[in-house]
Scaffold this motif. Sequence first.
Motif, PDB file in Angstrom:
ATOM      1  N   VAL A   1      30.222   5.564 -20.931  1.00 33.74           N
ATOM      2  CA  VAL A   1      29.935   4.180 -21.005  1.00 33.74           C
ATOM      3  C   VAL A   1      30.887   3.566 -19.842  1.00 33.74           C
ATOM      4  CG1 VAL A   1      29.611   1.912 -22.096  1.00 33.74           C
ATOM      5  CG2 VAL A   1      28.902   4.006 -23.308  1.00 33.74           C
ATOM      6  N   TRP A   2      30.200   3.320 -18.587  1.00 38.12           N
ATOM      7  CA  TRP A   2      31.057   2.852 -17.766  1.00 38.12           C
ATOM      8  C   TRP A   2      30.104   1.763 -17.133  1.00 38.12           C
ATOM      9  CZ3 TRP A   2      35.345   4.959 -14.060  1.00 38.12           C
ATOM     10  CH2 TRP A   2      36.043   5.764 -14.730  1.00 38.12           C
ATOM     11  N   PHE A   3      30.601   0.600 -17.042  1.00 39.58           N
ATOM     12  CA  PHE A   3      29.690  -0.626 -16.311  1.00 39.58           C
ATOM     13  C   PHE A   3      30.592  -1.410 -15.762  1.00 39.58           C
ATOM     14  CE2 PHE A   3      26.955   0.419 -19.944  1.00 39.58           C
ATOM     15  CZ  PHE A   3      25.880   0.948 -19.738  1.00 39.58           C
ATOM     16  N   GLU A   4      29.960  -2.011 -14.555  1.00 40.64           N
ATOM     17  CA  GLU A   4      30.777  -2.904 -13.760  1.00 40.64           C
ATOM     18  C   GLU A   4      30.647  -4.431 -14.386  1.00 40.64           C
ATOM     19  OE1 GLU A   4      32.821  -1.827 -11.476  1.00 40.64           O
ATOM     20  OE2 GLU A   4      32.448   0.054 -11.326  1.00 40.64           O
ATOM     21  N   PHE A   5      31.161  -5.310 -13.905  1.00 39.25           N
ATOM     22  CA  PHE A   5      30.976  -6.565 -14.227  1.00 39.25           C
ATOM     23  C   PHE A   5      29.591  -6.922 -14.283  1.00 39.25           C
ATOM     24  CE2 PHE A   5      35.476  -6.589 -13.069  1.00 39.25           C
ATOM     25  CZ  PHE A   5      36.123  -7.372 -14.149  1.00 39.25           C
TER      26      PHE A   5
ATOM     27  N   HIS B   1      25.429  -4.801 -17.145  1.00 37.40           N
ATOM     28  CA  HIS B   1      24.792  -4.492 -18.536  1.00 37.40           C
ATOM     29  C   HIS B   1      24.981  -5.667 -19.279  1.00 37.40           C
ATOM     30  CE1 HIS B   1      23.563  -2.830 -22.400  1.00 37.40           C
ATOM     31  NE2 HIS B   1      22.812  -1.888 -21.823  1.00 37.40           N
ATOM     32  N   PRO B   2      23.724  -6.331 -19.870  1.00 38.67           N
ATOM     33  CA  PRO B   2      23.774  -7.571 -20.637  1.00 38.67           C
ATOM     34  C   PRO B   2      24.909  -7.562 -21.847  1.00 38.67           C
ATOM     35  CG  PRO B   2      21.898  -6.530 -20.905  1.00 38.67           C
ATOM     36  CD  PRO B   2      22.410  -5.665 -19.742  1.00 38.67           C
ATOM     37  N   ASN B   3      25.108  -6.233 -22.581  1.00 34.25           N
ATOM     38  CA  ASN B   3      25.899  -6.236 -23.540  1.00 34.25           C
ATOM     39  C   ASN B   3      27.319  -6.038 -23.182  1.00 34.25           C
ATOM     40  OD1 ASN B   3      23.817  -6.127 -25.398  1.00 34.25           O
ATOM     41  ND2 ASN B   3      23.649  -3.843 -25.467  1.00 34.25           N
ATOM     42  N   TYR B   4      27.647  -5.928 -21.948  1.00 33.29           N
ATOM     43  CA  TYR B   4      29.049  -5.710 -21.555  1.00 33.29           C
ATOM     44  C   TYR B   4      29.192  -6.539 -20.184  1.00 33.29           C
ATOM     45  CZ  TYR B   4      28.528  -1.505 -24.341  1.00 33.29           C
ATOM     46  OH  TYR B   4      28.585  -0.612 -25.373  1.00 33.29           O
ATOM     47  N   PRO B   5      29.183  -8.161 -20.450  1.00 31.96           N
ATOM     48  CA  PRO B   5      29.644  -8.757 -19.305  1.00 31.96           C
ATOM     49  C   PRO B   5      30.839  -8.532 -18.416  1.00 31.96           C
ATOM     50  CG  PRO B   5      29.868  -9.972 -21.495  1.00 31.96           C
ATOM     51  CD  PRO B   5      29.356  -8.537 -21.733  1.00 31.96           C
TER      52      PRO B   5
END
Length: 64
Positions: A16-20, A23-27
């Motif tokens: 689980v790597w997301f940028e700013f 992904h809606p669950n990880y702002p």
Amino acid sequence: MLYQSLGAEDSNQLFVWFEFNEHPNYPEEIRDNTHFCKNESIEIDRLVIEGIQELKLPLAAYVK
């Protein structure tokens, strides 16, 4: 073998790597190397099941 075949950089796609705001669950940006992404977790599950069957573990009787 999966991690080695991907290499250090590309194996990040498994987690689980997301940028700013990606992904809606990880702002906020997130770099979680302990939880797999959905599709990748399915691949890990497949590899675990394959290993259980190859080793002929008693648990294999319960794996479909």
